[in-house]
Motif scaffolding. Structure first.
Motif, PDB file in Angstrom:
ATOM      1  N   GLU A   1     116.553  12.245  -2.083  1.00  0.00           N
ATOM      2  CA  GLU A   1     116.572  11.559  -3.376  1.00  0.00           C
ATOM      3  C   GLU A   1     116.700  12.610  -4.471  1.00  0.00           C
ATOM      4  O   GLU A   1     115.919  13.560  -4.515  1.00  0.00           O
ATOM      5  CB  GLU A   1     115.281  10.759  -3.579  1.00  0.00           C
ATOM      6  CG  GLU A   1     115.178  10.107  -4.947  1.00  0.00           C
ATOM      7  CD  GLU A   1     113.878   9.352  -5.152  1.00  0.00           C
ATOM      8  OE1 GLU A   1     113.930   8.247  -5.723  1.00  0.00           O
ATOM      9  OE2 GLU A   1     112.804   9.861  -4.752  1.00  0.00           O
ATOM     10  N   ILE A   2     117.679  12.431  -5.339  1.00  0.00           N
ATOM     11  CA  ILE A   2     117.883  13.352  -6.457  1.00  0.00           C
ATOM     12  C   ILE A   2     117.483  12.625  -7.734  1.00  0.00           C
ATOM     13  O   ILE A   2     118.213  11.768  -8.234  1.00  0.00           O
ATOM     14  CB  ILE A   2     119.347  13.838  -6.510  1.00  0.00           C
ATOM     15  CG1 ILE A   2     119.748  14.452  -5.161  1.00  0.00           C
ATOM     16  CG2 ILE A   2     119.537  14.838  -7.648  1.00  0.00           C
ATOM     17  CD1 ILE A   2     121.221  14.748  -5.028  1.00  0.00           C
ATOM     18  N   GLY A   3     116.290  12.946  -8.218  1.00  0.00           N
ATOM     19  CA  GLY A   3     115.716  12.264  -9.373  1.00  0.00           C
ATOM     20  C   GLY A   3     114.501  11.441  -8.981  1.00  0.00           C
ATOM     21  O   GLY A   3     114.601  10.227  -8.821  1.00  0.00           O
ATOM     22  N   THR A   4     113.354  12.101  -8.835  1.00  0.00           N
ATOM     23  CA  THR A   4     112.119  11.410  -8.426  1.00  0.00           C
ATOM     24  C   THR A   4     111.576  10.540  -9.538  1.00  0.00           C
ATOM     25  O   THR A   4     111.111   9.431  -9.295  1.00  0.00           O
ATOM     26  CB  THR A   4     111.021  12.451  -8.058  1.00  0.00           C
ATOM     27  OG1 THR A   4     111.560  13.454  -7.222  1.00  0.00           O
ATOM     28  CG2 THR A   4     109.825  11.775  -7.423  1.00  0.00           C
ATOM     29  N   SER A   5     111.605  11.060 -10.767  1.00  0.00           N
ATOM     30  CA  SER A   5     110.888  10.492 -11.901  1.00  0.00           C
ATOM     31  C   SER A   5     109.428  10.305 -11.499  1.00  0.00           C
ATOM     32  O   SER A   5     108.823  11.203 -10.914  1.00  0.00           O
ATOM     33  CB  SER A   5     111.526   9.191 -12.388  1.00  0.00           C
ATOM     34  OG  SER A   5     110.870   8.749 -13.573  1.00  0.00           O
TER      35      SER A   5
ATOM     36  N   LEU B   1     120.316   9.408  -2.280  1.00  0.00           N
ATOM     37  CA  LEU B   1     120.266   8.611  -3.504  1.00  0.00           C
ATOM     38  C   LEU B   1     120.425   9.557  -4.689  1.00  0.00           C
ATOM     39  O   LEU B   1     119.626  10.486  -4.861  1.00  0.00           O
ATOM     40  CB  LEU B   1     118.939   7.859  -3.607  1.00  0.00           C
ATOM     41  CG  LEU B   1     118.679   7.170  -4.957  1.00  0.00           C
ATOM     42  CD1 LEU B   1     119.735   6.110  -5.262  1.00  0.00           C
ATOM     43  CD2 LEU B   1     117.272   6.566  -4.991  1.00  0.00           C
ATOM     44  N   LEU B   2     121.432   9.314  -5.499  1.00  0.00           N
ATOM     45  CA  LEU B   2     121.708  10.135  -6.681  1.00  0.00           C
ATOM     46  C   LEU B   2     121.366   9.328  -7.929  1.00  0.00           C
ATOM     47  O   LEU B   2     122.046   8.347  -8.252  1.00  0.00           O
ATOM     48  CB  LEU B   2     123.191  10.547  -6.681  1.00  0.00           C
ATOM     49  CG  LEU B   2     123.678  11.430  -7.833  1.00  0.00           C
ATOM     50  CD1 LEU B   2     122.843  12.694  -7.980  1.00  0.00           C
ATOM     51  CD2 LEU B   2     125.151  11.772  -7.632  1.00  0.00           C
ATOM     52  N   ASP B   3     120.287   9.721  -8.592  1.00  0.00           N
ATOM     53  CA  ASP B   3     119.803   8.991  -9.761  1.00  0.00           C
ATOM     54  C   ASP B   3     119.219  10.007 -10.743  1.00  0.00           C
ATOM     55  O   ASP B   3     118.013  10.049 -10.969  1.00  0.00           O
ATOM     56  CB  ASP B   3     118.746   7.964  -9.328  1.00  0.00           C
ATOM     57  CG  ASP B   3     118.323   7.048 -10.469  1.00  0.00           C
ATOM     58  OD1 ASP B   3     119.021   7.019 -11.503  1.00  0.00           O
ATOM     59  OD2 ASP B   3     117.281   6.363 -10.330  1.00  0.00           O
ATOM     60  N   ALA B   4     120.094  10.842 -11.293  1.00  0.00           N
ATOM     61  CA  ALA B   4     119.652  11.951 -12.147  1.00  0.00           C
ATOM     62  C   ALA B   4     120.491  11.971 -13.429  1.00  0.00           C
ATOM     63  O   ALA B   4     121.027  10.938 -13.833  1.00  0.00           O
ATOM     64  CB  ALA B   4     119.762  13.256 -11.365  1.00  0.00           C
ATOM     65  N   GLU B   5     120.602  13.143 -14.043  1.00  0.00           N
ATOM     66  CA  GLU B   5     121.413  13.264 -15.251  1.00  0.00           C
ATOM     67  C   GLU B   5     122.892  13.205 -14.870  1.00  0.00           C
ATOM     68  O   GLU B   5     123.388  14.064 -14.138  1.00  0.00           O
ATOM     69  CB  GLU B   5     121.077  14.567 -15.980  1.00  0.00           C
ATOM     70  CG  GLU B   5     119.683  14.590 -16.581  1.00  0.00           C
ATOM     71  CD  GLU B   5     119.444  13.451 -17.565  1.00  0.00           C
ATOM     72  OE1 GLU B   5     120.314  13.221 -18.441  1.00  0.00           O
ATOM     73  OE2 GLU B   5     118.396  12.782 -17.455  1.00  0.00           O
ATOM     74  N   ARG B   6     123.576  12.208 -15.386  1.00  0.00           N
ATOM     75  CA  ARG B   6     124.918  11.884 -14.891  1.00  0.00           C
ATOM     76  C   ARG B   6     125.969  12.950 -15.196  1.00  0.00           C
ATOM     77  O   ARG B   6     126.963  13.053 -14.499  1.00  0.00           O
ATOM     78  CB  ARG B   6     125.332  10.512 -15.447  1.00  0.00           C
ATOM     79  CG  ARG B   6     124.535   9.379 -14.808  1.00  0.00           C
ATOM     80  CD  ARG B   6     124.782   8.049 -15.489  1.00  0.00           C
ATOM     81  NE  ARG B   6     124.160   7.959 -16.788  1.00  0.00           N
ATOM     82  CZ  ARG B   6     122.879   7.603 -16.994  1.00  0.00           C
ATOM     83  NH1 ARG B   6     122.093   7.352 -15.961  1.00  0.00           N
ATOM     84  NH2 ARG B   6     122.373   7.522 -18.207  1.00  0.00           N
ATOM     85  N   ASP B   7     125.731  13.753 -16.227  1.00  0.00           N
ATOM     86  CA  ASP B   7     126.729  14.788 -16.547  1.00  0.00           C
ATOM     87  C   ASP B   7     126.742  15.923 -15.523  1.00  0.00           C
ATOM     88  O   ASP B   7     127.632  16.780 -15.557  1.00  0.00           O
ATOM     89  CB  ASP B   7     126.515  15.344 -17.961  1.00  0.00           C
ATOM     90  CG  ASP B   7     125.126  15.951 -18.162  1.00  0.00           C
ATOM     91  OD1 ASP B   7     124.325  15.981 -17.200  1.00  0.00           O
ATOM     92  OD2 ASP B   7     124.839  16.387 -19.296  1.00  0.00           O
ATOM     93  N   ALA B   8     125.812  15.913 -14.589  1.00  0.00           N
ATOM     94  CA  ALA B   8     125.768  16.957 -13.556  1.00  0.00           C
ATOM     95  C   ALA B   8     126.441  16.525 -12.254  1.00  0.00           C
ATOM     96  O   ALA B   8     126.638  17.358 -11.356  1.00  0.00           O
ATOM     97  CB  ALA B   8     124.315  17.347 -13.278  1.00  0.00           C
TER      98      ALA B   8
ATOM     99  N   ILE C   1     124.496   7.003  -2.312  1.00  0.00           N
ATOM    100  CA  ILE C   1     124.350   5.861  -3.218  1.00  0.00           C
ATOM    101  C   ILE C   1     124.033   6.390  -4.616  1.00  0.00           C
ATOM    102  O   ILE C   1     123.087   7.160  -4.794  1.00  0.00           O
ATOM    103  CB  ILE C   1     123.254   4.890  -2.731  1.00  0.00           C
ATOM    104  CG1 ILE C   1     123.640   4.331  -1.353  1.00  0.00           C
ATOM    105  CG2 ILE C   1     123.058   3.765  -3.738  1.00  0.00           C
ATOM    106  CD1 ILE C   1     122.623   3.374  -0.750  1.00  0.00           C
ATOM    107  N   VAL C   2     124.847   5.986  -5.583  1.00  0.00           N
ATOM    108  CA  VAL C   2     124.720   6.464  -6.960  1.00  0.00           C
ATOM    109  C   VAL C   2     124.289   5.296  -7.840  1.00  0.00           C
ATOM    110  O   VAL C   2     124.915   4.224  -7.828  1.00  0.00           O
ATOM    111  CB  VAL C   2     126.065   7.028  -7.471  1.00  0.00           C
ATOM    112  CG1 VAL C   2     125.878   7.677  -8.834  1.00  0.00           C
ATOM    113  CG2 VAL C   2     126.640   8.036  -6.476  1.00  0.00           C
ATOM    114  N   ASP C   3     123.220   5.493  -8.614  1.00  0.00           N
ATOM    115  CA  ASP C   3     122.699   4.422  -9.471  1.00  0.00           C
ATOM    116  C   ASP C   3     123.369   4.454 -10.852  1.00  0.00           C
ATOM    117  O   ASP C   3     123.974   5.450 -11.243  1.00  0.00           O
ATOM    118  CB  ASP C   3     121.185   4.574  -9.621  1.00  0.00           C
ATOM    119  CG  ASP C   3     120.541   3.359 -10.277  1.00  0.00           C
ATOM    120  OD1 ASP C   3     121.060   2.233 -10.090  1.00  0.00           O
ATOM    121  OD2 ASP C   3     119.513   3.520 -10.963  1.00  0.00           O
TER     122      ASP C   3
END
Length: 200
Positions: free
Chosen positions: A57-61, A128-135, A155-157
């Motif tokens: 998971e990329i982007g735990t928050s 799961l890719l759910d991070a800063e979209r510009d990266a 999977i991209v959110d």
């Protein structure tokens, strides 16, 4: 028991509290920006269907999606690695994981995801890719390297809610020609990516 009534009740309470926090924040970066319940439920189903063993998971928050992923991985006896640049949020997520008894299934990593991806040599069944979209464009070369060639999926959110921000990334993947893409109208929109052939 995985996906118990207790889990569903507590995870719903968490989502409501996270949403209330976000509603009070004018600065986007101060919001937790967790994935929507419909999307989280789909991810948990996908892990079960795929019998995923290794998930990234990329982007735990604050760990809302992390808990869903780890709960599903109890069923498959898998492991989750979750990346978060904000140490405070990662610590919050760890505390929730401990509360749910899911922390043995999760490796929490704090830092810039680009650094982790560049050095990682694992293969993942689901990312799961759910991070800063510009990266995302910069992540792609490593993401495809880390994706299992035996039916692994990325999977991209937020691909419907922030379509313009992910356009360059989506175009990059399509141009490659070796991947199948499908957008699902769940939550803020999920883009599902998998290799056309196992020998890509």
């Amino acid at each position: 028991m995985s996906m118990s009534q207790q889990f569903k009740a507590r995870i719903n309470d968490l989502y409501v509290s996270f949403k209330k926090h976000d509603d009070t924040q004018k600065d986007r970066l101060q919001r937790y920006r967790n994935i929507e319940p419909d999307s989280a439920h789909f991810l948990a189903m996908q892990i079960r269907i795929q019998k995923s063993k290794k998930v990234l998971e990329i982007g735990t928050s604050t760990g809302y999606s992390t808990l869903w992923l780890a709960d599903a991985l109890q069923v498959t006896q898998g492991q989750l690695t979750t990346l978060e640049i904000d140490a405070v949020r990662s610590q919050q997520a760890q505390q929730f994981a401990q509360e749910f008894g899911l922390d043995p299934l999760i490796q929490f990593w704090v830092g810039d995801a680009k650094d982790y991806l560049a050095e990682c040599t694992e293969k993942y069944d689901l990312i799961l890719l759910d991070a800063e979209r510009d990266a995302y464009v910069d992540y792609w070369s490593d993401l495809k390297r880390l994706l299992s060639k035996q039916g692994g999926i990325l999977i991209v959110d937020n691909v419907i809610s922030h379509a313009e921000e992910v356009k360059a990334f989506t175009h990059l993947v399509k141009e490659e020609g070796n991947y199948l893409l499908s957008t699902l109208p769940l939550g803020a929109g999920l883009l599902v990516i998998t290799a056309k052939d196992y020998d890509v």
